[in-house]
Design a protein around this motif. Structure first.
Motif, PDB file in Angstrom:
ATOM      1  N   UNK A 419       0.837  -1.216   0.000  1.00 11.14           N
ATOM      2  CA  UNK A 419       0.000   0.000   0.000  1.00 11.14           C
ATOM      3  C   UNK A 419       0.870   1.264   0.000  1.00 11.14           C
ATOM      4  N   UNK A 420       1.984   1.186   0.708  1.00  7.93           N
ATOM      5  CA  UNK A 420       2.841   2.373   0.816  1.00  7.93           C
ATOM      6  C   UNK A 420       3.529   2.717  -0.506  1.00  7.93           C
ATOM      7  N   UNK A 424       4.235   6.218  -2.048  1.00  9.05           N
ATOM      8  CA  UNK A 424       5.580   6.690  -2.393  1.00  9.05           C
ATOM      9  C   UNK A 424       5.575   7.266  -3.811  1.00  9.05           C
ATOM     10  N   UNK A 425       4.909   6.546  -4.722  1.00 12.01           N
ATOM     11  CA  UNK A 425       4.826   7.038  -6.101  1.00 12.01           C
ATOM     12  C   UNK A 425       4.092   8.376  -6.173  1.00 12.01           C
ATOM     13  N   UNK A 426       3.139   8.559  -5.256  1.00 12.42           N
ATOM     14  CA  UNK A 426       2.399   9.830  -5.225  1.00 12.42           C
ATOM     15  C   UNK A 426       3.159  10.919  -4.472  1.00 12.42           C
ATOM     16  N   UNK A 427       4.291  10.557  -3.855  1.00 10.82           N
ATOM     17  CA  UNK A 427       5.118  11.571  -3.166  1.00 10.82           C
ATOM     18  C   UNK A 427       4.730  11.831  -1.728  1.00 10.82           C
ATOM     19  N   UNK A 435      14.370   3.430   6.969  1.00  8.68           N
ATOM     20  CA  UNK A 435      13.324   4.239   7.592  1.00  8.68           C
ATOM     21  C   UNK A 435      12.289   4.733   6.579  1.00  8.68           C
ATOM     22  N   UNK A 436      11.225   5.255   7.162  1.00  4.97           N
ATOM     23  CA  UNK A 436      10.141   5.848   6.360  1.00  4.97           C
ATOM     24  C   UNK A 436      10.036   7.303   6.793  1.00  4.97           C
ATOM     25  N   UNK A 437       9.871   8.181   5.823  1.00  5.11           N
ATOM     26  CA  UNK A 437       9.713   9.595   6.182  1.00  5.11           C
ATOM     27  C   UNK A 437       8.458  10.142   5.509  1.00  5.11           C
ATOM     28  N   UNK A 438       7.652  10.858   6.283  1.00  2.37           N
ATOM     29  CA  UNK A 438       6.484  11.533   5.705  1.00  2.37           C
ATOM     30  C   UNK A 438       7.015  12.792   5.023  1.00  2.37           C
ATOM     31  N   UNK A 447      -2.884  10.508   8.273  1.00  2.77           N
ATOM     32  CA  UNK A 447      -3.848   9.463   8.660  1.00  2.77           C
ATOM     33  C   UNK A 447      -3.862   8.341   7.629  1.00  2.77           C
ATOM     34  N   UNK A 448      -3.809   8.719   6.350  1.00  2.00           N
ATOM     35  CA  UNK A 448      -3.822   7.696   5.291  1.00  2.00           C
ATOM     36  C   UNK A 448      -2.577   6.821   5.378  1.00  2.00           C
ATOM     37  N   UNK A 449      -1.443   7.449   5.698  1.00  4.77           N
ATOM     38  CA  UNK A 449      -0.193   6.687   5.792  1.00  4.77           C
ATOM     39  C   UNK A 449      -0.300   5.686   6.948  1.00  4.77           C
TER      40      UNK A 449
END
Ligand code: SF4
Length: 472
Positions: A419-420, A424-427, A435-438, A447-449
């Motif tokens: 899902x992520x 990611x493709x949408x930026x 790691x993951x960065x918003x 919230x969606x993430x």
């Protein structure tokens, strides 16, 4: 609509992409807890709660307390809270007598050496109680729990500006409250009339001055967008007025019209609501206007002044979140007191009955009035840690979760990564090796993430009944 005086420096941590935001505008939780209250079951009862508390008997960690005062003088049509509208002032007296019983039962379960770092009175309307009752309730709490006598405490209370007595403000300060939250919603007279909550600007302005005079550490305003007759123009005027009054914190919630769940909302004429396509431009305007005025968008509908503790905590990665929203000094255990309140520990959630008679009856039998709850599984704990980190820190270090829960993060969350990847493709997110960065663009969609890590969301999305408000 054009925005005046955009301060690029203030906008440095936020990028607004209307098309993307519209794409992700779906119903979802606010994650004041994980799992959310919709997962609670009546299979959980008092015995489960007592068992969990017994395991915490030796803990000397701090405590959070929440006290729910359900009574209100009048109904606000948009309201989705657990409240009882009544003009009978004596109801407050009787309620305190029962709160005293519950405080006695609950306090026996926890060590007196635990300091209460966070205390919140919510409702309903806590100031439905008169000054003597407020004093007595604080005395009851302080006799059974150890309150923190330091500026590090967060002791807050919600105030209804229409009914607060000016002598109550110094009393609240004297009793130890250091934060006040005002339900403002909107200053437009037509909007206020349509939701049956009339509180002119002058009234709030007077109250704000009074609160400032008594040097409370912070003053918060709660606003709502999506109410009847609101437009970009009326919102713009309300926001100017709010900024002029300069609260330290502002929450701005999306009004969710769910008349099948909240009876009072049936009094709102659906045709008077702003069209759905106006909601996002409203939110965009709100976000830009507050950021322009110097507030920091810390996420999930919340804006705070640059120097506010919450902004500092987010910068230092120490921000936390629970049922009362963001906090800097959350305790591992939260005790909920009063009708409908929720207690939480690492291993469980317990919610009191929402029915006043049942609440009184249980306490008459010396039983905790717990109606439902949830035993938190190990899997829930892992996902909760992930979701809370993303909301509060806007980033997630996989190794933190791997070391704490002895898992391989990427294998464990392979479904979430599917899902992520779209995000990611949408930026919205950056998925790095460790790691993951918003991203700045993803901040309005945090919230969606989080929903990508929510194991329970699929069951809640089934069927057509919306249980959550839209994410934006
Ligand atoms: S919004 Fe607050 S004051 Fe109004 S009915 Fe709901 S709980 Fe009571």
């Amino acid at each position: 609509m054009t925005f005046k005086t955009i301060n690029k420096e203030n906008h440095a941590n936020l990028v607004w992409d209307s098309e993307l935001i519209a794409k992700y505008d779906i119903a979802g939780p606010r994650y004041t807890s994980y799992p959310t209250a919709l997962q609670f079951s009546d299979k959980f009862g008092e015995a489960d709660y007592r068992r969990a508390a017994t395991q915490r008997l030796d803990s000397i960690a701090p405590l959070s307390l929440y006290v729910h005062i359900p009574f209100c003088h009048d109904i606000c049509y948009y309201c989705g809270c657990n409240k009882i509208v009544t003009s009978k002032k004596q109801k407050g007296r009787e309620y305190i007598d029962y709160l005293a019983k519950e405080i006695a039962l609950q306090s026996q379960l926890y060590s007196k050496s635990r300091k209460v770092t966070q205390l919140h009175w919510g409702g309903g309307t806590p100031t439905f109680l008169n000054n003597a009752e407020i004093t007595q309730l604080m005395y009851l709490i302080s006799s059974s729990f150890t309150l923190l006598d330091s500026n590090k405490r967060e002791y807050s209370i919600e105030i209804d500006p229409r009914t607060i007595n000016m002598e109550t403000i110094p009393l609240l300060k004297g009793l130890g409250f250091n934060r006040i939250s005002l339900g403002v919603q909107d200053f437009d007279p037509k909007v206020q009339k349509a939701v049956n909550r009339i509180q002119p600007l002058e009234q709030i302005s007077r109250l704000t001055k009074q609160i400032r005079q008594h040097r409370f550490k912070s003053l918060s305003f709660d606003l709502i967008y999506g109410l009847p007759y609101q437009s970009l123009e009326t919102m713009a005027k309300t926001l100017d007025q709010v900024i002029e009054l300069s609260p330290d914190r502002i929450s701005c919630y999306n009004y969710a019209h769910l008349p099948h769940r909240f009876k009072s909302q049936r009094a709102i004429d659906r045709m008077s609501l702003p069209p759905a396509e106006l909601k996002l431009p409203m939110l965009e305007y709100i976000t830009h206007r507050f950021v322009d005025a110097g507030y920091v968008f810390i996420g999930m509908d919340h804006f705070v002044k640059q120097e506010d503790d919450l902004a500092t905590a987010q910068r230092n990665s120490t921000l936390q979140r629970n049922f009362q929203g963001y906090s800097t000094c959350l305790a591992p255990d939260l005790i909920g007191l009063g009708m409908s309140s929720i207690s939480s520990m690492d291993s469980c959630f317990a919610q009191n009955t929402k029915n006043l008679e049942d609440y009184y009856q249980a306490l008459d039998h010396n039983e905790l009035p717990i109606e439902k709850g949830l035993l938190v599984t190990e899997e829930d704990k892992i996902r909760r840690a992930v979701i809370m980190q993303i909301i509060c820190k806007l980033s997630l270090d996989y190794s933190l979760i791997e070391n704490r829960y002895l898992i391989n993060f990427k294998t464990h969350f392979s479904d979430s990564f599917e899902r992520l990847t779209t995000m990611e493709n949408d930026g919205l997110v950056q998925l790095n090796e460790n790691n993951l960065k918003v991203t700045k663009m993803g901040r309005p969609m945090v919230r969606n993430i989080c929903m990508a890590f929510d194991q329970h969301i699929a069951s809640l999305m089934e069927g057509n009944t919306p249980y959550h408000s839209k994410t934006l």
